[in-house]
Design a protein around this motif. Sequence first.
Motif, short mmCIF file in Angstrom:
data_model
loop_
_atom_site.label_atom_id
_atom_site.label_comp_id
_atom_site.label_asym_id
_atom_site.label_seq_id
_atom_site.Cartn_x
_atom_site.Cartn_y
_atom_site.Cartn_z
N LYS A 267 -21.61 4.33 69.48
CA LYS A 267 -20.15 4.38 69.36
C LYS A 267 -19.69 3.10 68.65
O LYS A 267 -19.43 2.08 69.29
CB LYS A 267 -19.51 4.55 70.73
N THR A 271 -15.00 1.72 63.94
CA THR A 271 -14.46 2.95 63.35
C THR A 271 -13.75 3.80 64.41
O THR A 271 -14.06 3.71 65.61
CB THR A 271 -15.57 3.80 62.72
N ALA A 272 -12.82 4.64 63.95
CA ALA A 272 -12.10 5.53 64.87
C ALA A 272 -13.06 6.51 65.54
O ALA A 272 -12.99 6.77 66.74
CB ALA A 272 -11.00 6.28 64.12
N LYS A 273 -14.00 7.07 64.75
CA LYS A 273 -14.97 7.99 65.32
C LYS A 273 -15.84 7.30 66.36
O LYS A 273 -16.17 7.87 67.40
CB LYS A 273 -15.85 8.58 64.21
N LEU A 275 -15.05 4.91 68.30
CA LEU A 275 -14.32 4.66 69.54
C LEU A 275 -14.08 5.95 70.33
O LEU A 275 -13.61 5.90 71.46
CB LEU A 275 -13.00 3.97 69.23
N THR A 276 -14.40 7.07 69.73
CA THR A 276 -14.22 8.35 70.43
C THR A 276 -15.57 9.01 70.70
O THR A 276 -16.16 8.84 71.76
CB THR A 276 -13.30 9.28 69.62
#
Length: 759
Positions: A267, A271-273, A275-276
């Motif tokens: 993770k 990046t946004a991905k 963090l999800t």
Amino acid sequence: MATKPPKADPVQDAPQVAGPKHEAAGLTAIGHTLRIAQQQMGVKRTALTLLRVNQKDGFDCPGCAWPEPEHRHTAEFCENGAKAVAEEATLRRVTPEFFAEHSVAGLATRSGYWLGQQGRLTHPMYLPEGGEHYEPVTWDRAFDIIAEETAALASPDEAVFYTSGRTSNEAAFLYQLFARELGTNNLPDCSNMCHESSGSALSETIGIGKGSVLLDDLHQADLIIVAGQNPGTNHPRMLSALEKAKAGGAKIISVNPLPEAGLERFKNPQTAKGLTTGAPLTDLFLQIRLGGDQALFRLLNKLILESDNATDERFIAEHTHGFEEFAAAAEAADWDETLTATGLTRAEIEKALSMALASKRTIVCWAMGLTQHKHSVPTIREVVNFLLLRGNIGRPGAGVCPVRGHSNVQGDRTMGIFERPAPAFLDALEKEFGFAPPREHGFDVVRAIRALRDGEAKLFFAMGGNFVAATPDTEVTEAAMRRARLTVHVSTKLNRSHVVTGARALILPTLGRTERDVQSGGEQFVTVEDSMGMVHASRGRLAPAGTRLLSEPAIVCRLARRVLGEDSRVPWEEFEKDYGTIRDRIARVVPGFEDFNARVARPGGFTLPHAPRDERRFPTATGKANFTAAPVEYPKLPEGRLLLQTLRSHDQYNTTIYGLDDRYRGIRNGRRVVLVNPEDAREAGLADGTYVDLVSEWQDGVERRAPGFRVVVYPTARGCAAAYYPETNVLVPLDATADTSNTPASKSVVVRLEQSSTD
């Protein structure tokens, strides 16, 4: 706001255990990073310091040696790198008053965690013979003490000069220069305990003891094999490179006895991905038994040879030697023996083969899981065989990638920190400085401990590190150190080695990477070499932790002037004043460093030449890359015994303990745990939560015992167990080492588990 150090050692007798995690980094890592940094540095100092880590105009992280990309993130650091920086840039201080309050005997009862949490050393400290407390001493008196003991030696070879991987290129070059002008090659270093096996195998097979890939090669690879390595804890920024490789279509095979969260899913906190959901990394997990890697690669090589049009015949004919002997050995590889050695299934090995055959560009990465066995050197040679078969050395996206564990451990070796120096290096030193350096080989780490134990060495000097906690056979090593006449440690922080002393002892406090280095010639910078042969500058910006600190180069220069006197042919005073003059001399001695000052002034530095990578030229004894054919070895366990590997927790960097948790493995508030396969635990009649003593067995018949470990039922390979070092170093026999490299065999320790009296 920064917090005060702990007054008492934390209780560790009831570790809390949950299941292992299946993802690494993310928001949890960000939160943990900030919490630790603020505890040590406070909010403002945290921001100012971390934003300079690994930047082109900043300082090199004192943690691992993973390279930086050309285009840096604003936050170009990982969780464990931030912990390393925080511990160095801490606002906590260890002053003379601390030593007046705490006796050496009292400090010796403290844990390594407690000692490290006390903060930065601020004054030179001296423990006189028979003394109970360290006391402050001037720098001049400290150098006089070392000179007295050096003059009393019957031979320079009674002195040992150890180096940690944190030492800069400039300091390392001066340090080996001093030792050799004194008259000894006793220059053991931390490489002796980690990647010595890699250097030995690669020097013989490809002609240079370093990896052959650059960071961009990982991004271009079709297949990356990660063997015996846990990048999520030990080299976290490597996960970003693996993520980028996956995005470019690469496949990843993980070969390890333990599943590791970082290789399952990453993770990325940038990046946004990330963090999800994060990104899955491993396509095939081969849960191999400890020490089974040589057998695995040998069988893969046999199967490649049996596959149609699978080898690079032109490359083999033009660039390699020894193919026929190797091919005959590979042909003899046996499926049944390999399945026994590895614990893998036929289907798993066939899947790995299909992935290897589908790849035009393959990289094999490895770390201590391959280097710390009796048969480590032939194992790594077999990895090289695997790559040579399909021409995977000397072209983009392919090659060998031993991942170094400390920020300048590779650079120190390049600078001459080696007990077995090449004649050409000594010739260059003699030509440049006008003295005849010794030619007889010196002591590596294991031989240095034996020499101290046997009274053949009497002075021990450590440039950084925590020698006592890093080395094997703890009781033997500590007894050996106590036989020395003088032990000296150049350090930033307190550690176990400061309380296991010779008759006399000195602690010499030094600048850290984060701190400004101003000499009489002005502000200075140092340089480092990363795991892929990139050399770049490191410039600290913080004010030093105390007014009495000296830089490592300054310490060496002043020591040399005092010990060697006016007869020395080396301009030590000039070197201390201006580090550029050191680099000028390095440029004339060390190949690849020509025009050093000008090249390192460029942002990002420069890449050292690497003949196999750059030219497909192999500077070996045969002039070609060498196939090898060693007998297949793997550990064979007596009934009722387990094979133990020593390893790090996630709250740990080498011997530095940042905390008592191993978040990814589900361990909290304790380090005395042993990870055991569920079936092995059941057969031994051990339930999760049982307390056992770990007792190692070796051919010398000596009982080595580590008491009071909580059994954690864990998905490790059958017959294999794992526990943290340095607590388990006591189980590793001093003489149990890898053939050729003499590296301690810390990943294959035969143990039995006995019900503990503390249960």
